[in-house]
Design an enzyme around this catalytic site. Sequence first.
Site, PDB file in Angstrom:
ATOM      1  CB  ILE A 183       6.199   8.928 -71.592  1.00 17.36           C
ATOM      2  CG1 ILE A 183       5.290  10.146 -71.724  1.00 17.36           C
ATOM      3  CG2 ILE A 183       7.653   9.335 -71.800  1.00 17.36           C
ATOM      4  CD1 ILE A 183       5.545  11.227 -70.684  1.00 17.36           C
ATOM      5  CG  ASP A 224      15.803   3.444 -59.014  1.00 15.68           C
ATOM      6  OD1 ASP A 224      16.852   2.836 -59.302  1.00 15.68           O
ATOM      7  OD2 ASP A 224      14.751   3.301 -59.677  1.00 15.68           O
ATOM      8  N   GLY A 265       8.314   1.452 -67.075  1.00 19.76           N
ATOM      9  CA  GLY A 265       9.471   1.083 -66.272  1.00 19.76           C
ATOM     10  C   GLY A 265       9.182  -0.198 -65.519  1.00 19.76           C
ATOM     11  NE  ARG A 266      13.735  -0.851 -62.214  1.00 21.99           N
ATOM     12  CZ  ARG A 266      14.532  -0.365 -61.261  1.00 21.99           C
ATOM     13  NH1 ARG A 266      14.966  -1.136 -60.295  1.00 21.99           N
ATOM     14  NH2 ARG A 266      14.866   0.895 -61.268  1.00 21.99           N
ATOM     15  CG  PHE A 267       8.915  -0.030 -59.958  1.00 22.04           C
ATOM     16  CD1 PHE A 267       9.315  -1.306 -59.638  1.00 22.04           C
ATOM     17  CD2 PHE A 267       9.838   0.990 -59.957  1.00 22.04           C
ATOM     18  CE1 PHE A 267      10.627  -1.565 -59.312  1.00 22.04           C
ATOM     19  CE2 PHE A 267      11.159   0.740 -59.634  1.00 22.04           C
ATOM     20  CZ  PHE A 267      11.560  -0.541 -59.308  1.00 22.04           C
TER      21      PHE A 267
HETATM   22  P1  ATP Z   1      12.922   1.960 -64.198  1.00 22.32           P
HETATM   23  O1  ATP Z   1      11.576   1.433 -63.950  1.00 22.32           O
HETATM   24  O2  ATP Z   1      13.940   0.900 -64.263  1.00 22.32           O
HETATM   25  O3  ATP Z   1      13.250   3.092 -63.256  1.00 22.32           O
HETATM   26  P2  ATP Z   1      12.517   3.917 -66.244  1.00 22.32           P
HETATM   27  O4  ATP Z   1      13.199   5.022 -65.503  1.00 22.32           O
HETATM   28  O5  ATP Z   1      12.680   3.884 -67.727  1.00 22.32           O
HETATM   29  O6  ATP Z   1      12.963   2.531 -65.692  1.00 22.32           O
HETATM   30  P3  ATP Z   1       9.969   5.036 -65.446  1.00 22.32           P
HETATM   31  O7  ATP Z   1      10.568   5.845 -64.367  1.00 22.32           O
HETATM   32  O8  ATP Z   1       8.707   4.313 -65.165  1.00 22.32           O
HETATM   33  O9  ATP Z   1      10.963   3.919 -65.930  1.00 22.32           O
HETATM   34  O10 ATP Z   1       9.765   5.968 -66.697  1.00 22.32           O
HETATM   35  C1  ATP Z   1       9.172   5.539 -67.898  1.00 22.32           C
HETATM   36  C2  ATP Z   1       9.443   6.575 -68.964  1.00 22.32           C
HETATM   37  O11 ATP Z   1       8.802   7.810 -68.643  1.00 22.32           O
HETATM   38  C3  ATP Z   1      10.918   6.904 -69.137  1.00 22.32           C
HETATM   39  O12 ATP Z   1      11.177   7.059 -70.503  1.00 22.32           O
HETATM   40  C4  ATP Z   1      11.065   8.217 -68.416  1.00 22.32           C
HETATM   41  O13 ATP Z   1      12.104   8.984 -68.983  1.00 22.32           O
HETATM   42  C5  ATP Z   1       9.722   8.870 -68.647  1.00 22.32           C
HETATM   43  N1  ATP Z   1       9.366   9.817 -67.559  1.00 22.32           N
HETATM   44  C6  ATP Z   1       9.299   9.554 -66.240  1.00 22.32           C
HETATM   45  N2  ATP Z   1       8.953  10.636 -65.530  1.00 22.32           N
HETATM   46  C7  ATP Z   1       8.779  11.644 -66.425  1.00 22.32           C
HETATM   47  C8  ATP Z   1       8.416  13.047 -66.331  1.00 22.32           C
HETATM   48  N3  ATP Z   1       8.152  13.632 -65.157  1.00 22.32           N
HETATM   49  N4  ATP Z   1       8.362  13.764 -67.467  1.00 22.32           N
HETATM   50  C9  ATP Z   1       8.618  13.193 -68.668  1.00 22.32           C
HETATM   51  N5  ATP Z   1       8.954  11.894 -68.827  1.00 22.32           N
HETATM   52  C10 ATP Z   1       9.033  11.117 -67.729  1.00 22.32           C
END
Ligand code: ATP
Length: 325
Positions: free
Chosen positions: A41, A157, A44-46
């Site tokens: 999907i 966050d 992200g950073r981590f």
């Molecule tokens: P950061 O690492 O800076 O927080 P981010 O929020 O884009 O950035 P992630 O939280 O790793 O990074 O999310 C990666 C992707 O997955 C994003 O597009 C986020 O919207 C999606 N995502 C995260 N959790 C879910 C979930 N429970 N259901 C659907 N999509 C999700």
Amino acid sequence: SGSTDSGRHDSAHDARWPRQNSLTMKEWDIPYDELKLFEKIGTGRFGTVYRGSWHGAVAVKLLHVNALSDHSVPLDTFKHEVATFRKTRHENLVLFMGACMKPPRLAIVTSLCKGMTLYTHIHLRKDKFTANKSVIVAQQISQGMGYLHARGIIHKDLKTKNIFLENGKVVITDFGLFSVTKLCFGNKRSARGDSLGIPPGWLCYLAPELVRALRPHASLHLPFSKTTDVYAFGTVWYELLCGEYPFKGQPPEAIIWQVGKGVKQSLANMQASRDIKDILMLCWSYRSTERPDFPHLLSTLEKLPRKRLARSPSHPVHLSRSADS
Ligand code: ATP
């Protein structure tokens, strides 16, 4: 006789179940092999989030763990944060389902959010939120955040990227994971920021006391608190109302310098009522003690005068009535 009875029950219970502690951790331990991973999907950073399946549709966040690093510290922190995660049950929080805790496979399994994030709505699709809709969204965020804080959990966050909107319902994700995820260095994206490791779009959520504590590679020790979550909420509130980030277009050094000194984004050009701007200014208070808490914010939001309160003809209640008649 009653006490004998219950005594017998207890020992039977003890024999069948291991001690409470080991039980509660194991219960949330999902064997990696049981997970089906489908498409990515996003990254992200981590970690990288995949659409997956585990007794139905789930989101799986695989954490980037530096293969060469010593896992012991991150694993402990990870387990601690998973323990925190499983304490959460609230409408406006993503549902935690379990975790894979065998290094190097560290993963968090949650319900799959439908809909889009507020970030996508506001910054990518440029959707406009009316004042009324912003209030409804902000109320739900305050409700979810108030619950987290009442359980002693700091989000660390909160940002529009971590808030989903599912048919008008707010779902907050990614809470409490900041420190473990920050432990997983070695992901290439952090190199994209500057020497402080500041990813774009992060700075404007950081309260002055966090900004002042920024040091290269020391984000683990930032003084996060309930009040820094409230500051971040202020920024979300600003994005909802203005459709852009505060300090838009300014370089990180300029933002750090201003926020650290207590200079706020000007609201002079913002088309909003005094009450709405007051909420922003309170959340963004330089002194953390002057920021309201979420229950207080919720009651302030509930008292805001609403425009056009009359039900629109397309309201579902009307529809179902006309279908009946
Ligand atoms: P950061 O690492 O800076 O927080 P981010 O929020 O884009 O950035 P992630 O939280 O790793 O990074 O999310 C990666 C992707 O997955 C994003 O597009 C986020 O919207 C999606 N995502 C995260 N959790 C879910 C979930 N429970 N259901 C659907 N999509 C999700």
